[in-house]
Design an enzyme around this catalytic site. Structure first.
Site, PDB file in Angstrom:
ATOM      1  N   HIS A  40     -81.210 -15.548  29.622  1.00  0.00           N
ATOM      2  CA  HIS A  40     -79.896 -14.898  29.686  1.00  0.00           C
ATOM      3  C   HIS A  40     -78.925 -15.657  28.800  1.00  0.00           C
ATOM      4  O   HIS A  40     -79.021 -16.875  28.672  1.00  0.00           O
ATOM      5  CB  HIS A  40     -79.368 -14.865  31.136  1.00  0.00           C
ATOM      6  CG  HIS A  40     -78.296 -13.860  31.329  1.00  0.00           C
ATOM      7  ND1 HIS A  40     -76.973 -14.136  31.100  1.00  0.00           N
ATOM      8  CD2 HIS A  40     -78.367 -12.555  31.682  1.00  0.00           C
ATOM      9  CE1 HIS A  40     -76.269 -13.037  31.323  1.00  0.00           C
ATOM     10  NE2 HIS A  40     -77.084 -12.063  31.670  1.00  0.00           N
ATOM     11  N   GLU A  72     -83.100  -7.912  35.161  1.00  0.00           N
ATOM     12  CA  GLU A  72     -83.995  -6.803  34.830  1.00  0.00           C
ATOM     13  C   GLU A  72     -85.350  -6.930  35.509  1.00  0.00           C
ATOM     14  O   GLU A  72     -86.056  -5.944  35.681  1.00  0.00           O
ATOM     15  CB  GLU A  72     -84.220  -6.735  33.310  1.00  0.00           C
ATOM     16  CG  GLU A  72     -82.956  -6.696  32.495  1.00  0.00           C
ATOM     17  CD  GLU A  72     -82.296  -5.334  32.476  1.00  0.00           C
ATOM     18  OE1 GLU A  72     -82.633  -4.514  33.349  1.00  0.00           O
ATOM     19  OE2 GLU A  72     -81.455  -5.100  31.613  1.00  0.00           O
TER      20      GLU A  72
HETATM   21  N1  COA Z   1     -89.036 -15.168  26.375  1.00  0.00           N
HETATM   22  C1  COA Z   1     -89.398 -16.098  25.477  1.00  0.00           C
HETATM   23  N2  COA Z   1     -88.531 -16.836  24.768  1.00  0.00           N
HETATM   24  C2  COA Z   1     -87.244 -16.612  24.993  1.00  0.00           C
HETATM   25  C3  COA Z   1     -86.787 -15.665  25.923  1.00  0.00           C
HETATM   26  C4  COA Z   1     -87.757 -14.931  26.632  1.00  0.00           C
HETATM   27  N3  COA Z   1     -87.390 -14.004  27.513  1.00  0.00           N
HETATM   28  N4  COA Z   1     -85.443 -15.656  25.922  1.00  0.00           N
HETATM   29  C5  COA Z   1     -85.052 -16.567  25.020  1.00  0.00           C
HETATM   30  N5  COA Z   1     -86.146 -17.143  24.456  1.00  0.00           N
HETATM   31  C6  COA Z   1     -86.167 -18.164  23.435  1.00  0.00           C
HETATM   32  C7  COA Z   1     -85.756 -17.564  22.093  1.00  0.00           C
HETATM   33  O1  COA Z   1     -86.870 -17.075  21.375  1.00  0.00           O
HETATM   34  C8  COA Z   1     -85.102 -18.709  21.410  1.00  0.00           C
HETATM   35  O2  COA Z   1     -86.080 -19.510  20.807  1.00  0.00           O
HETATM   36  P1  COA Z   1     -85.822 -20.158  19.356  1.00  0.00           P
HETATM   37  O3  COA Z   1     -84.650 -21.092  19.564  1.00  0.00           O
HETATM   38  O4  COA Z   1     -87.088 -20.863  19.035  1.00  0.00           O
HETATM   39  O5  COA Z   1     -85.488 -19.031  18.443  1.00  0.00           O
HETATM   40  C9  COA Z   1     -84.492 -19.517  22.558  1.00  0.00           C
HETATM   41  O6  COA Z   1     -85.186 -19.139  23.743  1.00  0.00           O
HETATM   42  C10 COA Z   1     -83.030 -19.211  22.751  1.00  0.00           C
HETATM   43  O7  COA Z   1     -82.858 -17.818  22.814  1.00  0.00           O
HETATM   44  P2  COA Z   1     -81.564 -17.075  22.346  1.00  0.00           P
HETATM   45  O8  COA Z   1     -81.954 -15.960  21.438  1.00  0.00           O
HETATM   46  O9  COA Z   1     -80.532 -18.022  21.873  1.00  0.00           O
HETATM   47  O10 COA Z   1     -81.069 -16.489  23.694  1.00  0.00           O
HETATM   48  P3  COA Z   1     -79.932 -15.418  23.813  1.00  0.00           P
HETATM   49  O11 COA Z   1     -78.881 -16.012  24.645  1.00  0.00           O
HETATM   50  O12 COA Z   1     -79.515 -14.867  22.522  1.00  0.00           O
HETATM   51  O13 COA Z   1     -80.746 -14.281  24.513  1.00  0.00           O
HETATM   52  C11 COA Z   1     -81.612 -12.694  25.915  1.00  0.00           C
HETATM   53  C12 COA Z   1     -80.578 -13.830  25.771  1.00  0.00           C
HETATM   54  C13 COA Z   1     -81.431 -12.045  27.273  1.00  0.00           C
HETATM   55  C14 COA Z   1     -81.370 -11.662  24.818  1.00  0.00           C
HETATM   56  C15 COA Z   1     -83.021 -13.295  25.761  1.00  0.00           C
HETATM   57  O14 COA Z   1     -83.239 -14.272  26.752  1.00  0.00           O
HETATM   58  C16 COA Z   1     -84.107 -12.230  25.793  1.00  0.00           C
HETATM   59  O15 COA Z   1     -84.414 -11.642  24.742  1.00  0.00           O
HETATM   60  N6  COA Z   1     -84.736 -11.964  26.991  1.00  0.00           N
HETATM   61  C17 COA Z   1     -85.740 -10.932  27.082  1.00  0.00           C
HETATM   62  C18 COA Z   1     -85.103  -9.562  27.194  1.00  0.00           C
HETATM   63  C19 COA Z   1     -84.415  -9.342  28.534  1.00  0.00           C
HETATM   64  O16 COA Z   1     -84.933  -9.683  29.582  1.00  0.00           O
HETATM   65  N7  COA Z   1     -83.222  -8.741  28.447  1.00  0.00           N
HETATM   66  C20 COA Z   1     -82.425  -8.440  29.628  1.00  0.00           C
HETATM   67  C21 COA Z   1     -81.186  -9.257  29.649  1.00  0.00           C
HETATM   68  S1  COA Z   1     -80.321  -9.134  31.189  1.00  0.00           S
END
Ligand code: COA
Length: 364
Positions: A250, A305
């Site tokens: 998140h 989710e």
């Molecule tokens: N599975 C695997 N790796 C994950 C991850 C997940 N669910 N969520 C984050 N990461 C990793 C990213 O790949 C990133 O790695 P990197 O630094 O090597 O590129 C690192 O953790 C940081 O992620 P970041 O993109 O900065 O997190 P964010 O704050 O932008 O993203 C979400 C938040 C929710 C978009 C992200 O966690 C995600 O894509 N989750 C899966 C989709 C989901 O469940 N969405 C519903 C949200 S309520």
């Protein structure tokens, strides 16, 4: 020029009294009330009143049922049956706004009308695409907005336990600070545009899998994993391919999302597919262990989710209606922010750092 911050993390773009999202404590408050208490003791209709009006209603609130009027029906009839249901919701809201002749500033009455209409649009399209007529909302008398969504889809009054479970899900999803779709709604409102335009923009932002499109992804993930014995290998391979596990991580929470905890309790209380729930619980444990190994410096915990998908499956929603159901619930939060932005906000207009070519002559 200052450093570019493309995700706008840490940027305070508004003052709000609507909700507090405390990422480090894993706490979510709507107007000061904890999400766990609201999910256990409140109803979505009362939460809507709280979000729009600022105080918990003295008597349980109930939004009147809404029927699909001609412009909205015509918009839904004009869509191909294979259209994404979220596109149908966006089209229905747009047709409603165009026909309603919305004025400025947006009003709580417009907001209540739209929130009550949203389940009828989603349910109406779900029926039209199967060749069935939309149901008469009068048959849903006595149901709240969440129950009316189930009625609008199936034409039947839902079992009380299912209605209650979907209602609790709606409570958990009604509002969540300045997330991407809510921010979009506030940006549109900041130009002094109308409520329907703001909510159409918000629906567009919600469509992406990084925001609202994840619960059907969680379901696909659990279906592919199939049994807990396969979980470790499947997850290691997915992470090895650089994929993200749906239902985890998140932008704000650095601990378990409090909505995930509330929804897990709802899922456990919902008489449904016990084996599916057990699979979800067992796979969650494996996923949390492997995510901690995969990204030791980043706290990746269960988000809303994950158990949303179990609840939505348990109440019998088809997977392609998961995100539209989320959108119906979030319409309450979007509308509350639209009203707040219209009252206190300023035109939102950030800057971009230009990194293109320097000034040069046109090659004539
Ligand atoms: N599975 C695997 N790796 C994950 C991850 C997940 N669910 N969520 C984050 N990461 C990793 C990213 O790949 C990133 O790695 P990197 O630094 O090597 O590129 C690192 O953790 C940081 O992620 P970041 O993109 O900065 O997190 P964010 O704050 O932008 O993203 C979400 C938040 C929710 C978009 C992200 O966690 C995600 O894509 N989750 C899966 C989709 C989901 O469940 N969405 C519903 C949200 S309520």
């Amino acid at each position: 020029m200052a450093d570019v911050n493309p995700g706008l993390e840490g940027v305070l773009a508004a003052e709000t009294t609507i909700s507090l999202v405390d990422g480090s404590a894993g706490r979510l408050l709507y107007r000061g009330y904890e999400i766990g208490d609201l999910a256990s003791h409140g109803t979505f209709d009362s939460v809507t009143a709280l979000l729009l009006e600022g105080e918990w209603p003295a008597a349980p609130a109930s939004l009147p049922p809404a029927a699909l009027d001609e412009p909205v029906l015509a918009a839904l009839h004009g869509l191909p049956p294979a259209a994404a249901p979220l596109d149908a919701l966006r089209s229905g809201v747009s047709a409603w706004g165009a026909a309603r002749g919305l004025d400025r500033p947006p009003t709580p009455d417009e907001a209540r009308e739209l929130i009550a209409l949203a389940p009828a649009i989603v349910g109406g399209f779900a029926r039209l695409r199967n060749g069935d007529d939309p149901v008469d909302p009068a048959g849903a008398d006595g149901l709240g907005v969440a129950g009316r969504l189930l009625h609008a889809i199936t034409g039947e009054v839902p079992e009380a336990s299912r209605e209650r479970a979907l209602d609790a899900y709606f409570v958990c999803c009604a509002e969540h600070g300045l997330n991407a779709s809510t921010f979009t709604a506030r940006v549109v409102t900041s130009t002094q545009s109308d409520l329907a335009s703001a909510v159409c923009g918000a629906i567009g932002a919600l469509k992406g899998p990084l925001h609202g499109g994840a619960p059907s992804g969680v379901r696909d993930q659990l279906t592919q994993i199939g049994s807990v014995e396969h979980a470790e290998r499947w997850i290691r391979e997915a992470l090895g391919r650089g994929e993200r596990l749906m239902g985890f991580g998140h932008r704000i929470y650095r601990t378990t999302d409090p909505r995930a905890e509330a929804l897990r309790r709802v899922a456990e209380g919902l008489a449904g597919d016990e084996a599916w729930l057990k699979l979800a619980i067992d796979v969650e444990d494996v996923a949390l262990r492997l995510l901690a190994e995969h990204k030791p410096n980043r706290v990746l915990k269960t988000n809303v989710e994950y158990y949303a998908s179990v609840v939505l499956d348990g109440v019998g929603l088809p997977p392609d209606l998961y995100t539209p159901a989320f959108a119906v619930a979030r319409t309450a939060g979007w509308c509350a922010h639209v009203l707040e932005q219209a009252e206190h906000g300023r035109l939102i207009r950030p800057d971009a750092a230009y990194v293109g070519p320097a000034m040069r002559p046109l090659p004539l």
